[in-house]
Design a protein around this motif. Structure first.
Motif, PDB file in Angstrom:
ATOM      1  N   GLU A 243      10.761   9.580 -13.427  1.00 29.70           N
ATOM      2  CA  GLU A 243      11.591   8.361 -13.418  1.00 29.70           C
ATOM      3  C   GLU A 243      11.120   7.383 -12.345  1.00 29.70           C
ATOM      4  OE1 GLU A 243      16.298   7.084 -12.987  1.00 29.70           O
ATOM      5  OE2 GLU A 243      15.762   9.200 -13.201  1.00 29.70           O
ATOM      6  N   THR A 244      10.803   7.935 -11.180  1.00 35.43           N
ATOM      7  CA  THR A 244      10.305   7.072 -10.094  1.00 35.43           C
ATOM      8  C   THR A 244       8.969   6.448 -10.467  1.00 35.43           C
ATOM      9  OG1 THR A 244      11.405   8.444  -8.441  1.00 35.43           O
ATOM     10  CG2 THR A 244       9.634   7.017  -7.656  1.00 35.43           C
ATOM     11  N   ASN A 245       8.107   7.268 -11.063  1.00 35.92           N
ATOM     12  CA  ASN A 245       6.801   6.752 -11.478  1.00 35.92           C
ATOM     13  C   ASN A 245       6.932   5.643 -12.515  1.00 35.92           C
ATOM     14  OD1 ASN A 245       5.338   8.297  -9.781  1.00 35.92           O
ATOM     15  ND2 ASN A 245       4.475   9.676 -11.316  1.00 35.92           N
ATOM     16  N   HIS A 246       7.860   5.813 -13.449  1.00 40.41           N
ATOM     17  CA  HIS A 246       8.074   4.781 -14.475  1.00 40.41           C
ATOM     18  C   HIS A 246       8.520   3.469 -13.829  1.00 40.41           C
ATOM     19  CE1 HIS A 246       9.198   2.904 -18.254  1.00 40.41           C
ATOM     20  NE2 HIS A 246      10.390   2.638 -17.725  1.00 40.41           N
ATOM     21  N   TYR A 247       9.420   3.589 -12.875  1.00 42.22           N
ATOM     22  CA  TYR A 247       9.918   2.396 -12.156  1.00 42.22           C
ATOM     23  C   TYR A 247       8.777   1.703 -11.416  1.00 42.22           C
ATOM     24  CZ  TYR A 247      12.208  -0.361  -8.534  1.00 42.22           C
ATOM     25  OH  TYR A 247      12.588  -1.376  -7.695  1.00 42.22           O
ATOM     26  N   LEU A 248       7.978   2.507 -10.687  1.00 45.12           N
ATOM     27  CA  LEU A 248       6.893   1.929  -9.897  1.00 45.12           C
ATOM     28  C   LEU A 248       5.818   1.308 -10.781  1.00 45.12           C
ATOM     29  CD1 LEU A 248       6.481   4.662  -7.122  1.00 45.12           C
ATOM     30  CD2 LEU A 248       7.516   2.395  -6.879  1.00 45.12           C
ATOM     31  N   LYS A 249       5.517   1.958 -11.910  1.00 45.55           N
ATOM     32  CA  LYS A 249       4.532   1.406 -12.840  1.00 45.55           C
ATOM     33  C   LYS A 249       4.997   0.074 -13.413  1.00 45.55           C
ATOM     34  CE  LYS A 249       2.292   5.698 -14.321  1.00 45.55           C
ATOM     35  NZ  LYS A 249       2.125   6.660 -15.438  1.00 45.55           N
ATOM     36  N   THR A 250       6.289   0.009 -13.726  1.00 46.00           N
ATOM     37  CA  THR A 250       6.849  -1.246 -14.252  1.00 46.00           C
ATOM     38  C   THR A 250       6.736  -2.363 -13.216  1.00 46.00           C
ATOM     39  OG1 THR A 250       8.408  -0.024 -15.646  1.00 46.00           O
ATOM     40  CG2 THR A 250       8.908  -2.341 -15.213  1.00 46.00           C
ATOM     41  N   LYS A 251       7.094  -2.040 -11.978  1.00 45.00           N
ATOM     42  CA  LYS A 251       7.039  -3.044 -10.918  1.00 45.00           C
ATOM     43  C   LYS A 251       5.598  -3.434 -10.591  1.00 45.00           C
ATOM     44  CE  LYS A 251      11.401  -3.653 -10.254  1.00 45.00           C
ATOM     45  NZ  LYS A 251      12.018  -4.954 -10.612  1.00 45.00           N
ATOM     46  N   LEU A 252       4.684  -2.476 -10.686  1.00 47.90           N
ATOM     47  CA  LEU A 252       3.280  -2.783 -10.452  1.00 47.90           C
ATOM     48  C   LEU A 252       2.759  -3.723 -11.538  1.00 47.90           C
ATOM     49  CD1 LEU A 252       0.606  -2.382  -8.962  1.00 47.90           C
ATOM     50  CD2 LEU A 252       0.207  -0.342 -10.378  1.00 47.90           C
ATOM     51  N   SER A 253       3.139  -3.468 -12.768  1.00 45.23           N
ATOM     52  CA  SER A 253       2.738  -4.333 -13.879  1.00 45.23           C
ATOM     53  C   SER A 253       3.285  -5.739 -13.692  1.00 45.23           C
ATOM     54  CB  SER A 253       3.245  -3.735 -15.194  1.00 45.23           C
ATOM     55  OG  SER A 253       2.951  -4.594 -16.274  1.00 45.23           O
TER      56      SER A 253
ATOM     57  N   THR B 182       0.823  -1.225   0.000  1.00 43.19           N
ATOM     58  CA  THR B 182       0.000   0.000   0.000  1.00 43.19           C
ATOM     59  C   THR B 182       0.851   1.267   0.000  1.00 43.19           C
ATOM     60  OG1 THR B 182      -0.175  -0.195   2.408  1.00 43.19           O
ATOM     61  CG2 THR B 182      -1.975  -1.107   1.101  1.00 43.19           C
ATOM     62  N   TYR B 183       2.027   1.208   0.624  1.00 45.48           N
ATOM     63  CA  TYR B 183       2.893   2.402   0.664  1.00 45.48           C
ATOM     64  C   TYR B 183       3.321   2.810  -0.735  1.00 45.48           C
ATOM     65  CZ  TYR B 183       7.077   5.243   1.203  1.00 45.48           C
ATOM     66  OH  TYR B 183       8.024   6.239   1.070  1.00 45.48           O
ATOM     67  N   TYR B 184       3.820   1.829  -1.500  1.00 50.81           N
ATOM     68  CA  TYR B 184       4.292   2.140  -2.853  1.00 50.81           C
ATOM     69  C   TYR B 184       3.127   2.450  -3.793  1.00 50.81           C
ATOM     70  CZ  TYR B 184       8.972   0.698  -1.516  1.00 50.81           C
ATOM     71  OH  TYR B 184      10.202   0.616  -0.923  1.00 50.81           O
ATOM     72  N   GLU B 185       1.974   1.833  -3.513  1.00 51.10           N
ATOM     73  CA  GLU B 185       0.795   2.124  -4.316  1.00 51.10           C
ATOM     74  C   GLU B 185       0.375   3.588  -4.142  1.00 51.10           C
ATOM     75  OE1 GLU B 185      -3.383  -0.204  -5.322  1.00 51.10           O
ATOM     76  OE2 GLU B 185      -2.562  -0.306  -3.290  1.00 51.10           O
ATOM     77  N   GLU B 186       0.424   4.071  -2.902  1.00 53.21           N
ATOM     78  CA  GLU B 186       0.103   5.475  -2.627  1.00 53.21           C
ATOM     79  C   GLU B 186       1.163   6.395  -3.213  1.00 53.21           C
ATOM     80  OE1 GLU B 186      -1.859   8.793  -1.251  1.00 53.21           O
ATOM     81  OE2 GLU B 186      -2.561   6.703  -1.373  1.00 53.21           O
ATOM     82  N   LEU B 187       2.423   5.972  -3.127  1.00 55.39           N
ATOM     83  CA  LEU B 187       3.521   6.762  -3.686  1.00 55.39           C
ATOM     84  C   LEU B 187       3.354   6.930  -5.188  1.00 55.39           C
ATOM     85  CD1 LEU B 187       6.235   8.154  -3.061  1.00 55.39           C
ATOM     86  CD2 LEU B 187       7.363   5.956  -3.525  1.00 55.39           C
ATOM     87  N   LEU B 188       2.873   5.902  -5.862  1.00 54.10           N
ATOM     88  CA  LEU B 188       2.662   5.965  -7.303  1.00 54.10           C
ATOM     89  C   LEU B 188       1.602   7.011  -7.646  1.00 54.10           C
ATOM     90  CD1 LEU B 188       3.251   4.799 -10.118  1.00 54.10           C
ATOM     91  CD2 LEU B 188       1.565   3.017  -9.647  1.00 54.10           C
ATOM     92  N   ARG B 189       0.611   7.171  -6.778  1.00 56.29           N
ATOM     93  CA  ARG B 189      -0.453   8.143  -7.044  1.00 56.29           C
ATOM     94  C   ARG B 189      -0.021   9.578  -6.761  1.00 56.29           C
ATOM     95  NH1 ARG B 189      -4.053   4.076  -4.883  1.00 56.29           N
ATOM     96  NH2 ARG B 189      -3.815   4.955  -2.795  1.00 56.29           N
ATOM     97  N   THR B 190       0.870   9.763  -5.770  1.00 49.64           N
ATOM     98  CA  THR B 190       1.205  11.121  -5.317  1.00 49.64           C
ATOM     99  C   THR B 190       2.545  11.628  -5.811  1.00 49.64           C
ATOM    100  OG1 THR B 190       2.160  10.211  -3.272  1.00 49.64           O
ATOM    101  CG2 THR B 190      -0.189  10.817  -3.229  1.00 49.64           C
TER     102      THR B 190
END
Length: 445
Positions: free
Chosen positions: A284-294, A271-279
């Protein structure tokens, strides 16, 4: 002849395996143990994957249940620790679990008797000796000393041999009881003269038992080969237990199938990283998190598809092999991968991957999934007879023959029953059954 080079366009359709499809096929091929390792590896490299470890109680009960009915009639889903097996902790394979699996095979014990044996198991120390007092156990469970002794003997009949002994002498005597080749003097020497043997008082023992010094030394060598610490055997020569991927049961004539995923951790998104992706505003960080979420969602879907595919295939298998659950291997019918692929609307290679290195727990034991695919031989009536049944017929003929039957004679008998089979096929099956040629088989008197 015109040999000049020309350019031409050609339309060719090919199936391209995307990374998603490749991972899905890879997950499908995994055994349950391999899948668990793969999940943990992915979680270690992906911060968005959060694992919830399975309950150690659930795992313990499931492992015991797989080995047989342990008589725990009350569900533990309500959180009430009513069954003695609920009291056992530990998430890894241990001596405790090794003994519980054997307790699960016991039939005819009362609930109290099982509770007492579980209590004994919980009071076996790290080397395999019982460290509780029998009088205390008798008082705790309102039993007589004789009843406690009999229940302890049940524990002491389990593997490793010598487990549950209260001291070195009892441990060695238990082992000697299982040794058919034990010297006659071994038991009395262990029971009464361990200290004398340790002090090498061979002459006194030889005189007392009217034997030779050499015989006393020989008995000592035999005793020295026994294991004074039963737990060592479990640590160094632990039996590998097959954990089935599926459990198939027959309840009121209906086939019940379930995936045995009790050892798998549950996956969720952190949930922490999920919230981080939204805010988060950093690209670059968002791209990394989106890749890991996928990647995380892909893994979760791949596991779900694996379970769905294996369940579907198993369901079609036991639509055909339902009688096996009652009668065993002799009731297996001819079945091909192609048949299941057509029923499940899957490619044959997908079925092959799905059954690879997978095991099914049934009322008749644990079997590889591939064992339920049986070759057959066509009969005169056009039906297909399973090779297992034909082998059983050959086995029965040979075991009941008054004089050795040749392979051709056996083939003739089978053909008279309408089974079209060649002599060389009979020879092949006979060899697989472990029987010699007719000329080498001893004639029955």
């Amino acid at each position: 002849m015109d040999l000049s080079m020309q350019q031409q366009q050609k339309l060719d359709m090919k199936l391209a395996l995307t990374p998603q499809i490749k991972q899905s096929l890879e997950i499908l091929k995994f055994s349950m143990e391999e899948l668990e390792n793969f999940i943990r590896e992915e979680a270690n490299s992906n911060p968005l994957i959060e694992l919830k470890e399975p309950s150690s109680i659930e795992q313990t009960i499931e492992m015991a249940r797989l080995q047989g009915d342990y008589g725990g009639g009350t569900s533990v889903s309500n959180g009430e620790a009513l069954d003695p097996l609920n009291q056992v902790a530990g998430s890894t394979y241990s001596l405790e679990l090794h003994l519980l699996e054997q307790l699960a095979m016991e039939k005819g014990l009362t609930r109290t008797e099982k509770e007492v044996i579980v209590y004994f198991i919980q009071n076996v120390n790290e080397v395999g000796y019982l460290v509780c007092d029998l009088e205390e156990v008798a008082f705790r469970f309102d039993l007589s000393m004789d009843e406690c002794e009999k229940l302890l003997q049940i524990l002491q009949s389990y593997e490793p041999v010598g487990i549950g002994a209260r001291n070195l002498t009892e441990c060695l005597l238990i082992q000697l009881n299982y040794k058919k080749d034990a010297p006659v003097l071994a038991a009395p020497f262990v029971q009464h003269h361990l200290e004398q043997l340790a002090n090498r008082e061979f002459q006194e023992l030889a005189k007392q038992y009217e034997t030779t010094i050499e015989e006393v030394q020989s008995v000592l060598l035999y005793i020295q080969q026994l294991n004074p610490y039963p737990m060592i055997e479990v640590e160094h020569e632990r039996t590998e237990y097959i954990v089935p991927d599926l459990i198939v049961e027959l309840l009121n004539g209906e086939v019940i199938i379930r995936i045995n995923d009790v050892s798998l951790p549950q996956l969720s998104i952190n949930t922490y990283y999920e919230e981080l992706l939204r805010t988060n505003r950093d690209e670059e960080t968002n791209h990394y998190l989106k890749t890991k979420l996928s990647d995380a969602l892909l893994l979760m879907r791949g596991i779900e598809q694996r379970h769905e595919t294996i369940y579907k295939i198993t369901n079609f298998i036991f639509q055909r092999q339902k009688e096996f659950l009652v009668e065993g291997r002799i009731a297996l019918k001819p079945l091909r991968l192609k048949d299941i692929a057509q029923l499940a609307e899957l490619h044959e290679s997908t079925v092959s991957r799905a059954i690879h290195d997978k095991f099914i727990q049934t009322p008749k034991g644990i079997f590889p999934m591939k064992d339920f695919f049986v070759r057959g031989i066509k009969t005169e009536s056009g039906e297909i007879e399973s090779t297992i049944l034909i082998k059983e017929k050959i086995k029965t003929m040979i075991e009941q023959e008054s004089k050795p039957l040749s392979d051709q004679k056996i083939a003739n008998i089978l053909m008279a029953e309408g089974i079209q089979i060649a002599r060389r096929t009979v020879a092949k099956y006979r060899e697989e059954l472990g029987f010699l040629q007719s000329t080498k088989r001893a004639k029955k008197e």
